[in-house]
Design an enzyme around this catalytic site. Structure first.
Site, mmCIF file in Angstrom:
data_model
loop_
_atom_site.group_PDB
_atom_site.id
_atom_site.type_symbol
_atom_site.label_atom_id
_atom_site.label_comp_id
_atom_site.label_asym_id
_atom_site.label_seq_id
_atom_site.Cartn_x
_atom_site.Cartn_y
_atom_site.Cartn_z
ATOM 1 N N LYS A 113 -45.309 25.273 -37.507
ATOM 2 C CA LYS A 113 -46.401 24.953 -36.574
ATOM 3 C C LYS A 113 -45.845 24.734 -35.178
ATOM 4 O O LYS A 113 -44.668 24.436 -35.006
ATOM 5 C CB LYS A 113 -47.150 23.716 -37.066
ATOM 6 C CG LYS A 113 -46.260 22.498 -37.177
ATOM 7 C CD LYS A 113 -46.972 21.334 -37.825
ATOM 8 C CE LYS A 113 -46.081 20.131 -37.924
ATOM 9 N NZ LYS A 113 -45.625 19.604 -36.630
ATOM 10 N N ASP A 139 -42.133 17.574 -41.410
ATOM 11 C CA ASP A 139 -41.148 17.640 -40.299
ATOM 12 C C ASP A 139 -39.867 16.827 -40.533
ATOM 13 O O ASP A 139 -39.405 16.113 -39.623
ATOM 14 C CB ASP A 139 -41.800 17.186 -38.986
ATOM 15 C CG ASP A 139 -42.936 18.108 -38.522
ATOM 16 O OD1 ASP A 139 -43.256 19.065 -39.230
ATOM 17 O OD2 ASP A 139 -43.489 17.843 -37.446
ATOM 18 N N CYS A 190 -47.102 13.518 -36.186
ATOM 19 C CA CYS A 190 -47.407 14.618 -37.102
ATOM 20 C C CYS A 190 -47.949 14.154 -38.452
ATOM 21 O O CYS A 190 -48.811 14.823 -39.026
ATOM 22 C CB CYS A 190 -46.196 15.520 -37.232
ATOM 23 S SG CYS A 190 -45.892 16.404 -35.666
#
Ligand code: VGL
Ligand code: ZN
Length: 208
Positions: A113, A15, A158
């Site tokens: 995601k 990310d 994450c």
């Protein structure tokens, strides 16, 4: 614990997107500082994978989808408590794009995601119900990868959830802490570090 072997291990960069960098919708302090370190790691690893938080507009994890709810508050969801976030990483927006300085050219696979409107996904492997696969576990298994080295944003969400799921999948996992930055909400960083340590995840202090 497996030794790092950049010729065989998978580097998984989590990310590293504009919305998690300074100026972004869910900015992580100093988030863009991970970019040069991530690039140095990418240059060294034979296998590189990226994740991209990728929510439809109106996603259930956005506070704006729940009238009267404040960002960073928590609501019950069918799979447990869900933190509500500012709108971030909306599919196709600049905020959802990778940081412009990130070298993405060496990535073999990009896993998106959090695409389901009603389900969040911190982990690269399973959505927040702990059961819905993203498909990345299949890639790791089919490619015969045994050790995943992670870096990115955010350490306590994450990155940690991905690392813990990778352990549950039976993989060796190392997290390159200097190439991660945290949201650190209500002790979430200390809790994530403790959970990762307990799970046998190697927390590395330099990217050697
Ligand atoms: C993340 C909160 C919401 C992360 C993603 O990348 O750590 N955190 N969505
Ligand atoms: Zn998100």
């Amino acid at each position: 614990m497996a030794r790092l072997d950049p010729a065989r291990d998978l580097l998984l960069l989590i990310d590293i997107q504009n919305d998690f960098c300074p100026g972004g919708a869910l900015a992580v302090a100093d988030g863009d500082a991970v970019v040069p370190l991530a690039n140095r790691l990418s240059d060294r690893f034979s296998h590189v994978a990226l994740t991209q938080d990728w929510h439809p507009a109106g996603h259930a994890s956005f506070a704006s989808s729940h009238p009267g709810a404040e960002p960073f508050s928590t609501i019950p969801a069918s799979h447990g408590p869900q933190t509500l976030w500012p709108d971030h990483c909306v599919q196709g927006t600049v905020g959802a794009a990778f940081h412009a300085g990130l070298n993405i050219d060496r990535a073999e696979i990009i896993t998106r995601k959090g695409c389901r409107p009603t389900l969040d996904s911190y982990s690269a492997f399973f959505e927040n119900d702990g059961a819905t696969p993203t498909g990345l576990a299949g890639y790791v298994r089919d490619r015969g990868l045994g050790h995943v080295v992670m870096a990115g944003l955010a350490t306590d969400f994450c990155v940690a959830w991905s690392a813990l799921d990778a352990r549950r999948l039976g993989l060796d996992v190392s997290v390159m802490l200097p190439a991660c930055r945290a949201i650190d909400q209500d002790g979430s960083l200390a809790a994530a570090i403790a959970d990762m340590t307990d799970a046998g995840i190697a927390l590395l202090d330099d990217i050697a």
